[in-house]
Enzyme design. Structure first.
Site, PDB file in Angstrom:
ATOM      1  N   HIS A   1       0.846  -1.194   0.000  1.00 50.29           N
ATOM      2  CA  HIS A   1       0.000   0.000   0.000  1.00 50.29           C
ATOM      3  C   HIS A   1       0.878   1.239   0.000  1.00 50.29           C
ATOM      4  O   HIS A   1       1.970   1.216   0.561  1.00 50.29           O
ATOM      5  CB  HIS A   1      -0.921   0.015   1.233  1.00 50.29           C
ATOM      6  CG  HIS A   1      -2.062   0.958   1.075  1.00 50.29           C
ATOM      7  ND1 HIS A   1      -1.997   2.270   1.453  1.00 50.29           N
ATOM      8  CD2 HIS A   1      -3.290   0.770   0.518  1.00 50.29           C
ATOM      9  CE1 HIS A   1      -3.144   2.853   1.144  1.00 50.29           C
ATOM     10  NE2 HIS A   1      -3.946   1.974   0.587  1.00 50.29           N
TER      11      HIS A   1
ATOM     12  N   GLU B   1      -7.764  -5.469  -0.353  1.00 51.04           N
ATOM     13  CA  GLU B   1      -8.257  -6.209  -1.506  1.00 51.04           C
ATOM     14  C   GLU B   1      -8.186  -7.722  -1.324  1.00 51.04           C
ATOM     15  O   GLU B   1      -8.953  -8.461  -1.940  1.00 51.04           O
ATOM     16  CB  GLU B   1      -7.485  -5.803  -2.770  1.00 51.04           C
ATOM     17  CG  GLU B   1      -7.558  -4.332  -3.099  1.00 51.04           C
ATOM     18  CD  GLU B   1      -8.940  -3.869  -3.532  1.00 51.04           C
ATOM     19  OE1 GLU B   1      -9.933  -4.284  -2.908  1.00 51.04           O
ATOM     20  OE2 GLU B   1      -9.013  -3.082  -4.486  1.00 51.04           O
TER      21      GLU B   1
END
Ligand code: ACO
Length: 366
Positions: free
Chosen positions: A251, A308
């Site tokens: 991320h 996700e």
């Protein structure tokens, strides 16, 4: 002539492009705050309609205390657009078909427009998925909660309490997340005063990419290709040797675990338990192998599980096809796009940064 590579601020990392009261992503602590409340608190039981009310609070003069009836009416209103879902449009990947139907909605900057846009992916996605399976669309039931109605429109039958709770938690979890790429895109368009529909379309265009909201579909492909826990290490090492990225990991902001992954883990386990829990146990084994290998592969760059990975497992358990996962993400994130667009309109100037020209000068080019 070889193209000169720009050495500009890479991906705008660290650049502050807005002040917002909407949400804060604390990457070092692994914490997400939405309007003063932590995600851990919101994800455990706040329905999506209430979350939309929280995000919209202060940005619309005529905001009712309970948004559920107005959102139900908005779902019924936008359903009229499903008549324009012809076979050519339905043949596209779901996010493209949903984007085209959303583009039919009128632009505007009022609450009614914002609610129609929040309703749009929720109504269009089930219709597109059903059309692709050769099934007729199911009209919304404005009296139902948003999550319950989405699942009913998708499957044609009432959803279980666990499934509704799981989707509600998901929509709340992904509703807003600081100045992520799609929200930034939506704010840029809002700053031109183009209208909320244009801002939502910009957001959806950015969300579609595999580095943003397009990752969970490939997570399922990865799990299916790995097939069994004992294959995980070899598969992951081969993918990294090919210089591929592991979807569902890493991320830009979080340097520890993404708190949204934790928020989704409970509902994923609850839904998987009904089917014996084998899929989640397998996915967790793959996750652990990936974390170990990524740590060795990039010792200086923390690469942890992102939202996700568990999104993929949750949406699979809710029987959304992987091809539609990005659209389900949009069902939640559109609430954030609308709030950010209104915040931008309320105080922001036109967003117009500068670039530094590094190409040839006229004399050199001649
Ligand atoms: N797998 C393998 N390597 C990775 C991964 C990954 N998932 N993520 C980053 N890296 C590596 C990069 O290859 C890069 O290595 P290099 O320096 O040798 O080139 C290094 O880590 C730094 O990566 P950046 O590209 O600088 O990281 P950035 O902050 O730009 O990207 C992103 C963040 C896009 C999320 C990235 O981690 C990624 O591609 N992850 C996979 C896709 C994904 O899961 N996206 C969903 C994100 S969550 C969301 O948007 C809702």
């Amino acid at each position: 002539m070889a193209l000169q590579t720009a050495s500009s601020p890479d991906g705008l990392e660290g650049v502050v492009a807005a002040h917002t009261v909407l949400s804060e992503v604390d990457g070092a602590a692994g914490r997400l705050i939405i309007r003063g409340r932590s995600l851990d608190d919101l994800a455990a039981g706040v329905p999506f309609e209430a979350l939309v009310g929280l995000l919209f609070d202060g940005f619309f003069d005529d905001l009712p205390a309970d948004l559920a009836p107005a959102l139900g009416r908005a779902r019924a209103e936008v359903f009229a657009e499903v008549a324009h879902l012809d076979p050519a449009l339905a043949a596209h990947e779901p996010v493209v078909a949903v984007r085209a139907l959303m583009a039919r909605l009128a632009d505007g900057d009022d609450l009614a427009t914002a609610l129609r846009l929040v309703a749009a992916p929720a109504v269009f996605t089930p219709a597109v998925v059903r059309a692709q399976a050769g099934k007729a669309p199911v009209a919304p039931d404005p009296a139902l909660g948003h999550a319950a109605d989405i699942l009913r429109m998708l499957h044609g039958t009432p959803a279980t309490k666990e499934a509704v709770a799981g989707l509600d938690t998901y929509l709340v979890t992904v509703s807003d997340h600081g100045l992520n790429a799609s929200t930034f895109a939506a704010r840029v368009v809002a700053s031109t005063r183009a209208g909320l529909t244009s801002a939502a379309l910009a957001g959806l265009g950015a969300l579609k990419g595999p580095l943003h909201g397009g990752a969970p579909g490939p997570v399922i492909e990865m799990l299916d290709e790995i097939g069994a826990p004992e294959n995980a290490r070899a598969w992951i090492e081969a993918a990294l040797a090919r210089k591929e990225r592991l979807m569902g990991f890493g991320h830009r902001i979080y340097r520890v675990r993404d708190p949204r992954a934790d928020a989704l883990k409970g509902p994923v386990r609850a839904l998987a338990a009904a089917k014996g829990g084998g899929r989640v146990a397998f996915a967790e084994a793959v996750e652990q192998a990936a974390l170990d290998i990524l740590k060795a592969h990039k010792p200086d760059r923390p690469l942890d599980t992102n939202v996700e990975f568990y999104t993929a497992l949750l949406l699979e358990a809710l029987a959304f096809p992987p091809s539609a996962f990005t659209c389900v993400f949009a069902m939640g994130r559109v609430a954030g796009w609308m709030a950010h667009a209104r915040e931008q309109l309320a105080g922001g100037r036109l967003i117009r940064p500068q670039s530094v020209y590094v190409g040839p000068l006229p004399l050199q080019a001649a």
